[in-house]
Design a protein around this motif. Structure first.
Motif, mmCIF file in Angstrom:
data_model
loop_
_atom_site.group_PDB
_atom_site.id
_atom_site.type_symbol
_atom_site.label_atom_id
_atom_site.label_comp_id
_atom_site.label_asym_id
_atom_site.label_seq_id
_atom_site.Cartn_x
_atom_site.Cartn_y
_atom_site.Cartn_z
ATOM 1 N N ASN A 61 0.836 -1.214 0.000
ATOM 2 C CA ASN A 61 0.000 0.000 0.000
ATOM 3 C C ASN A 61 0.865 1.255 0.000
ATOM 4 O O ASN A 61 0.698 2.156 0.802
ATOM 5 C CB ASN A 61 -0.967 0.010 1.173
ATOM 6 C CG ASN A 61 -2.079 -0.988 0.996
ATOM 7 O OD1 ASN A 61 -2.339 -1.468 -0.102
ATOM 8 N ND2 ASN A 61 -2.749 -1.317 2.078
ATOM 9 N N HIS A 79 0.092 17.690 -2.888
ATOM 10 C CA HIS A 79 -0.771 16.583 -2.501
ATOM 11 C C HIS A 79 -1.226 15.795 -3.712
ATOM 12 O O HIS A 79 -1.336 16.344 -4.811
ATOM 13 C CB HIS A 79 -2.036 17.101 -1.793
ATOM 14 C CG HIS A 79 -1.760 17.954 -0.624
ATOM 15 N ND1 HIS A 79 -1.662 19.328 -0.716
ATOM 16 C CD2 HIS A 79 -1.536 17.646 0.669
ATOM 17 C CE1 HIS A 79 -1.405 19.825 0.485
ATOM 18 N NE2 HIS A 79 -1.320 18.823 1.342
ATOM 19 N N GLY A 82 -7.839 12.871 -4.178
ATOM 20 C CA GLY A 82 -8.744 11.854 -4.673
ATOM 21 C C GLY A 82 -10.142 12.387 -4.912
ATOM 22 O O GLY A 82 -10.391 13.593 -4.837
ATOM 23 N N VAL A 88 -5.080 12.186 -0.514
ATOM 24 C CA VAL A 88 -4.666 10.787 -0.469
ATOM 25 C C VAL A 88 -3.244 10.671 0.063
ATOM 26 O O VAL A 88 -2.934 9.785 0.851
ATOM 27 C CB VAL A 88 -4.769 10.161 -1.880
ATOM 28 C CG1 VAL A 88 -4.182 8.768 -1.916
ATOM 29 C CG2 VAL A 88 -6.208 10.166 -2.363
ATOM 30 N N ALA A 89 -2.365 11.584 -0.369
ATOM 31 C CA ALA A 89 -0.958 11.548 0.047
ATOM 32 C C ALA A 89 -0.371 12.948 -0.036
ATOM 33 O O ALA A 89 -0.776 13.752 -0.878
ATOM 34 C CB ALA A 89 -0.161 10.593 -0.831
ATOM 35 N N VAL A 105 -0.679 4.517 1.746
ATOM 36 C CA VAL A 105 -2.041 4.928 1.429
ATOM 37 C C VAL A 105 -2.961 3.722 1.635
ATOM 38 O O VAL A 105 -2.496 2.613 1.866
ATOM 39 C CB VAL A 105 -2.156 5.469 -0.018
ATOM 40 C CG1 VAL A 105 -1.319 6.731 -0.185
ATOM 41 C CG2 VAL A 105 -1.746 4.432 -1.040
ATOM 42 N N THR A 106 -4.249 3.949 1.515
ATOM 43 C CA THR A 106 -5.192 2.850 1.716
ATOM 44 C C THR A 106 -5.242 1.953 0.488
ATOM 45 O O THR A 106 -4.958 2.381 -0.633
ATOM 46 C CB THR A 106 -6.607 3.369 2.001
ATOM 47 O OG1 THR A 106 -7.118 4.004 0.825
ATOM 48 C CG2 THR A 106 -6.621 4.347 3.184
ATOM 49 N N ASP A 109 -7.575 3.377 -2.103
ATOM 50 C CA ASP A 109 -7.008 4.414 -2.975
ATOM 51 C C ASP A 109 -6.125 3.811 -4.059
ATOM 52 O O ASP A 109 -6.155 4.250 -5.207
ATOM 53 C CB ASP A 109 -6.245 5.463 -2.160
ATOM 54 C CG ASP A 109 -7.175 6.436 -1.471
ATOM 55 O OD1 ASP A 109 -8.198 6.815 -2.068
ATOM 56 O OD2 ASP A 109 -6.876 6.828 -0.330
ATOM 57 N N TYR A 120 -8.286 11.207 -9.897
ATOM 58 C CA TYR A 120 -7.253 11.663 -8.968
ATOM 59 C C TYR A 120 -6.396 12.718 -9.655
ATOM 60 O O TYR A 120 -6.228 12.694 -10.868
ATOM 61 C CB TYR A 120 -6.361 10.492 -8.535
ATOM 62 C CG TYR A 120 -7.085 9.470 -7.702
ATOM 63 C CD1 TYR A 120 -6.959 9.469 -6.319
ATOM 64 C CD2 TYR A 120 -7.899 8.511 -8.294
ATOM 65 C CE1 TYR A 120 -7.631 8.531 -5.545
ATOM 66 C CE2 TYR A 120 -8.584 7.579 -7.532
ATOM 67 C CZ TYR A 120 -8.439 7.594 -6.166
ATOM 68 O OH TYR A 120 -9.109 6.673 -5.404
#
Length: 140
Positions: A61, A79, A82, A88-89, A105-106, A109, A120
């Motif tokens: 991930n 950044h 999303g 998201v990051a 990240v998840t 995502d 995104y």
């Protein structure tokens, strides 16, 4: 004396290995990851340009960003955004208009970026104005 030298050499090697942890993570993610790209252009009267290459690694991930900005762009924040405007990051502010950064990240995502990268985008805040770019598959 020989044992002491061995210990010093071992400690030195360990320090070098730890210093390169992020580089190793970036290389592994780039090697097995999924490549996305965003060409960055100014919005709202800003100036400058850039390119963000995103590598995704579903196993860990991990999202890694290789960011290159044109000369004169002084980034203040960045950044990956999303759907719905969710961050998201984060992207690290570079020292020299070139940044390599990895974030966890998840899984959702990662899957979302693979399925629909166009939902995104990369947003860079800079003293010369904001830069934005929508993600797309590198092969597109």
């Amino acid at each position: 004396m020989t044992t002491r030298k061995s210990h010093l050499m071992l400690a030195g090697c360990a320090a070098l290995a730890l210093a390169g942890c992020e580089t190793v993570a970036e290389e592994v993610t780039s090697a097995v990851g999924h490549e996305l790209i965003a060409n960055l252009s100014p919005s709202l009267g800003g100036s400058g340009s850039g390119k963000a290459e995103i590598s995704l690694n579903d196993t860990g991930n991990m999202l890694c960003t290789d960011l290159e900005l044109s000369s004169g762009v002084n980034m203040t924040a960045g950044h990956v955004i999303g759907p719905g405007g969710a961050v998201v990051a984060d992207i690290d502010v570079p020292d020299d208009n070139d940044s390599d950064d990895c974030d966890n990240v998840t899984d959702a995502d990662i899957d979302g970026m693979r399925r629909n990268p166009g939902s995104y985008r990369v947003h860079i805040a800079a003293t010369t104005g904001d830069l934005n770019g929508t993600l797309r598959h590198d092969r597109d």
